[in-house]
Scaffold this motif. Sequence first.
Motif, PDB file in Angstrom:
ATOM      1  N   TRP A   1       5.802  -7.476 -10.890  1.00  0.00           N
ATOM      2  CA  TRP A   1       4.451  -7.978 -11.158  1.00  0.00           C
ATOM      3  C   TRP A   1       4.185  -9.304 -10.464  1.00  0.00           C
ATOM      4  O   TRP A   1       3.069  -9.818 -10.532  1.00  0.00           O
ATOM      5  CB  TRP A   1       4.254  -8.140 -12.661  1.00  0.00           C
ATOM      6  N   GLN A   2       5.166  -9.859  -9.788  1.00  0.00           N
ATOM      7  CA  GLN A   2       4.986 -11.140  -9.093  1.00  0.00           C
ATOM      8  C   GLN A   2       4.215 -10.925  -7.791  1.00  0.00           C
ATOM      9  O   GLN A   2       4.588 -10.083  -6.974  1.00  0.00           O
ATOM     10  CB  GLN A   2       6.348 -11.776  -8.789  1.00  0.00           C
ATOM     11  N   GLY A   3       3.144 -11.685  -7.631  1.00  0.00           N
ATOM     12  CA  GLY A   3       2.340 -11.592  -6.416  1.00  0.00           C
ATOM     13  C   GLY A   3       1.491 -10.343  -6.333  1.00  0.00           C
ATOM     14  O   GLY A   3       1.067  -9.955  -5.240  1.00  0.00           O
ATOM     15  N   ILE A   4       1.202  -9.731  -7.488  1.00  0.00           N
ATOM     16  CA  ILE A   4       0.477  -8.465  -7.460  1.00  0.00           C
ATOM     17  C   ILE A   4      -0.982  -8.651  -7.021  1.00  0.00           C
ATOM     18  O   ILE A   4      -1.573  -7.779  -6.398  1.00  0.00           O
ATOM     19  CB  ILE A   4       0.564  -7.780  -8.842  1.00  0.00           C
ATOM     20  N   GLY A   5      -1.558  -9.833  -7.329  1.00  0.00           N
ATOM     21  CA  GLY A   5      -2.939 -10.082  -6.914  1.00  0.00           C
ATOM     22  C   GLY A   5      -3.064 -10.155  -5.406  1.00  0.00           C
ATOM     23  O   GLY A   5      -3.967  -9.554  -4.812  1.00  0.00           O
ATOM     24  N   ALA A   6      -2.160 -10.894  -4.762  1.00  0.00           N
ATOM     25  CA  ALA A   6      -2.181 -10.983  -3.303  1.00  0.00           C
ATOM     26  C   ALA A   6      -1.903  -9.623  -2.673  1.00  0.00           C
ATOM     27  O   ALA A   6      -2.479  -9.272  -1.633  1.00  0.00           O
ATOM     28  CB  ALA A   6      -1.141 -12.011  -2.837  1.00  0.00           C
ATOM     29  N   GLU A   7      -1.024  -8.861  -3.300  1.00  0.00           N
ATOM     30  CA  GLU A   7      -0.721  -7.522  -2.778  1.00  0.00           C
ATOM     31  C   GLU A   7      -1.952  -6.626  -2.833  1.00  0.00           C
ATOM     32  O   GLU A   7      -2.218  -5.853  -1.905  1.00  0.00           O
ATOM     33  CB  GLU A   7       0.419  -6.899  -3.583  1.00  0.00           C
ATOM     34  N   ALA A   8      -2.719  -6.727  -3.914  1.00  0.00           N
ATOM     35  CA  ALA A   8      -3.934  -5.934  -4.024  1.00  0.00           C
ATOM     36  C   ALA A   8      -4.928  -6.283  -2.921  1.00  0.00           C
ATOM     37  O   ALA A   8      -5.590  -5.404  -2.365  1.00  0.00           O
ATOM     38  CB  ALA A   8      -4.574  -6.145  -5.399  1.00  0.00           C
TER      39      ALA A   8
ATOM     40  N   ARG B   1       6.059  -4.238  -5.721  1.00  0.00           N
ATOM     41  CA  ARG B   1       4.717  -4.701  -6.083  1.00  0.00           C
ATOM     42  C   ARG B   1       3.707  -3.560  -5.998  1.00  0.00           C
ATOM     43  O   ARG B   1       2.814  -3.433  -6.843  1.00  0.00           O
ATOM     44  CB  ARG B   1       4.284  -5.853  -5.175  1.00  0.00           C
ATOM     45  N   LEU B   2       3.842  -2.730  -4.967  1.00  0.00           N
ATOM     46  CA  LEU B   2       2.940  -1.591  -4.821  1.00  0.00           C
ATOM     47  C   LEU B   2       3.074  -0.630  -5.994  1.00  0.00           C
ATOM     48  O   LEU B   2       2.082  -0.086  -6.491  1.00  0.00           O
ATOM     49  CB  LEU B   2       3.223  -0.856  -3.506  1.00  0.00           C
ATOM     50  N   GLY B   3       4.311  -0.425  -6.438  1.00  0.00           N
ATOM     51  CA  GLY B   3       4.520   0.454  -7.590  1.00  0.00           C
ATOM     52  C   GLY B   3       3.796  -0.049  -8.819  1.00  0.00           C
ATOM     53  O   GLY B   3       3.118   0.713  -9.515  1.00  0.00           O
ATOM     54  N   ALA B   4       3.928  -1.348  -9.106  1.00  0.00           N
ATOM     55  CA  ALA B   4       3.237  -1.922 -10.262  1.00  0.00           C
ATOM     56  C   ALA B   4       1.723  -1.869 -10.072  1.00  0.00           C
ATOM     57  O   ALA B   4       0.966  -1.592 -11.018  1.00  0.00           O
ATOM     58  CB  ALA B   4       3.697  -3.362 -10.473  1.00  0.00           C
ATOM     59  N   LEU B   5       1.281  -2.117  -8.856  1.00  0.00           N
ATOM     60  CA  LEU B   5      -0.154  -2.157  -8.573  1.00  0.00           C
ATOM     61  C   LEU B   5      -0.801  -0.801  -8.792  1.00  0.00           C
ATOM     62  O   LEU B   5      -1.870  -0.700  -9.426  1.00  0.00           O
ATOM     63  CB  LEU B   5      -0.368  -2.628  -7.131  1.00  0.00           C
ATOM     64  N   VAL B   6      -0.152   0.246  -8.304  1.00  0.00           N
ATOM     65  CA  VAL B   6      -0.793   1.556  -8.396  1.00  0.00           C
ATOM     66  C   VAL B   6      -0.784   2.083  -9.838  1.00  0.00           C
ATOM     67  O   VAL B   6      -1.723   2.779 -10.249  1.00  0.00           O
ATOM     68  CB  VAL B   6      -0.115   2.569  -7.443  1.00  0.00           C
ATOM     69  N   VAL B   7       0.253   1.763 -10.605  1.00  0.00           N
ATOM     70  CA  VAL B   7       0.255   2.181 -12.004  1.00  0.00           C
ATOM     71  C   VAL B   7      -0.865   1.474 -12.758  1.00  0.00           C
ATOM     72  O   VAL B   7      -1.608   2.089 -13.536  1.00  0.00           O
ATOM     73  CB  VAL B   7       1.616   1.892 -12.660  1.00  0.00           C
ATOM     74  N   LEU B   8      -1.019   0.154 -12.503  1.00  0.00           N
ATOM     75  CA  LEU B   8      -2.047  -0.627 -13.191  1.00  0.00           C
ATOM     76  C   LEU B   8      -3.448  -0.200 -12.765  1.00  0.00           C
ATOM     77  O   LEU B   8      -4.297   0.144 -13.609  1.00  0.00           O
ATOM     78  CB  LEU B   8      -1.829  -2.111 -12.909  1.00  0.00           C
ATOM     79  N   LEU B   9      -3.711  -0.209 -11.469  1.00  0.00           N
ATOM     80  CA  LEU B   9      -5.050   0.118 -10.981  1.00  0.00           C
ATOM     81  C   LEU B   9      -5.354   1.604 -11.118  1.00  0.00           C
ATOM     82  O   LEU B   9      -6.484   1.985 -11.445  1.00  0.00           O
ATOM     83  CB  LEU B   9      -5.202  -0.327  -9.534  1.00  0.00           C
TER      84      LEU B   9
ATOM     85  N   PHE C   1       1.227   9.388 -11.571  1.00  0.00           N
ATOM     86  CA  PHE C   1       1.463   8.217 -10.729  1.00  0.00           C
ATOM     87  C   PHE C   1       2.932   7.792 -10.780  1.00  0.00           C
ATOM     88  O   PHE C   1       3.518   7.411  -9.764  1.00  0.00           O
ATOM     89  CB  PHE C   1       0.568   7.052 -11.172  1.00  0.00           C
ATOM     90  N   ILE C   2       3.524   7.854 -11.960  1.00  0.00           N
ATOM     91  CA  ILE C   2       4.943   7.503 -12.077  1.00  0.00           C
ATOM     92  C   ILE C   2       5.803   8.522 -11.333  1.00  0.00           C
ATOM     93  O   ILE C   2       6.764   8.160 -10.646  1.00  0.00           O
ATOM     94  CB  ILE C   2       5.349   7.403 -13.562  1.00  0.00           C
ATOM     95  N   TYR C   3       5.446   9.805 -11.451  1.00  0.00           N
ATOM     96  CA  TYR C   3       6.150  10.823 -10.667  1.00  0.00           C
ATOM     97  C   TYR C   3       6.073  10.509  -9.172  1.00  0.00           C
ATOM     98  O   TYR C   3       7.055  10.687  -8.432  1.00  0.00           O
ATOM     99  CB  TYR C   3       5.533  12.202 -10.905  1.00  0.00           C
TER     100      TYR C   3
END
Length: 442
Positions: free
Chosen positions: A220-227, A86-94, A146-148
């Motif tokens: 991407w599941q639970g990404i809002g709560a993770e943020a 989730r953190l990986g998806a969050l940091v790429v998005l944000l 960020f992906i690196y």
Amino acid sequence: MGDKPSMKLQLWRQTWPMAMGVLALLGFQLVDSAFIARLGTLPLAAQSFTFPLTFLMIGVQVGMGIAIAALISRAYGQGEHQRAERLGALVVLLGGGVMALLSLALWVFHVPIFRALGADTVALSYIYAYWWPQLIASWLGAVLYFIYSIFRAHGDTRLPGKMMVVSSLLNAVLDPLFIFGVGDFDGWGLPGAAWATCVAFTLGLLITARRLYQRRWLSWQGIGAEAATSWRPFMGIAGPAMISQLMPPLAAVLAISVVAGLGETQVAAWGLASRLETLSLMVILALTMSLPPWLGRCYGANDWTQIHALMRLALRVAIFWQLGLGVVMALASPLVAALLAGTQDVREELGLLIRFLLPSYAGLGVCMLVVSAGNALGWPLRAMLLSGARLFVFYLPCLWLGTELFGWTGLAAGAALGNLLAGAFAAYWLKRILSRPQRRAG
């Protein structure tokens, strides 16, 4: 950890892959400037005006990248694999969103910003055509970084290293085609350099994103709560890192404001020297990446004898390497300036900078290593203050005073003196801290 020869061998094994990555990352920037120099003094000066803002964007992305790698590594270390995804998806998005907003702001306000830096109407006309594709390239490079960082957090450094080399080679091939043209295509001039970088970064992004998807390191599941739960620890790491990373761009803004008062030729030469500086510090930059994990392990084991030995070895490497390289470059300054600069007046000014600045990077290298060690050994605030002192107590005041007294020669001599004073102060600071056990942490 082994005896001294094995320590040298281990330091070499940990550093040389990093050095190759840094060389690839920085080499294409110097290639850009070398090709642009063939267009003339005005395009090169226009590109030089953009460097401080480009460094600003790099500082923000590096600070965020440090936080990304730290949080994901900790999550995996604690067995929280789903949270790491989730953190990986969050940091790429944000991260991509933050960099997009920053790019937009730098475009909307680019005219007053560059006028404040000293750009005149003619320079602004070149900057206008170059700056918007360069902002696109910077955004693509940030998302790729960020992906690196996600790959490095999972222990995979080979793919990022390979992609940095591939991107750099592609950029070097496309630069002359996009800048000068081929056949019936006349080229785009200065903006062509930015478009070449866009293509190179896009290819890297497509390949690494595909590999990231195959590894299933994003969720991407639970990404809002993770943020909601992770923004505080993220900023706790990213905040100080960004402050440290943003001080050099601020100093670069102030430095180029001083240089701009001397003329466009001097701005062009300063821009080339800035590219050459980062490339010449390749080994130091590699050490700042390879040394901290080793120091951190020693710190965790309370092995201060090994820490002393490591720092002595690293500082000797920094001093002897940078002094040797600096002397060689100073002796070869006419040849180096001729290879990089397109006009005789820029060559002369660049040659003067090389003769003064390159040997002084021995002091700069010492300071950079001490700052890096401070972060690894539990002194983040002191390391940040030392980084600030290097720039705003030693480097900029000496540069400004030298310029006021002796013009361009004084600027070169003042900048060199500031680097040497900062290195001497950093070495004194490190020796004093390490000699007092009660001050070793905090």
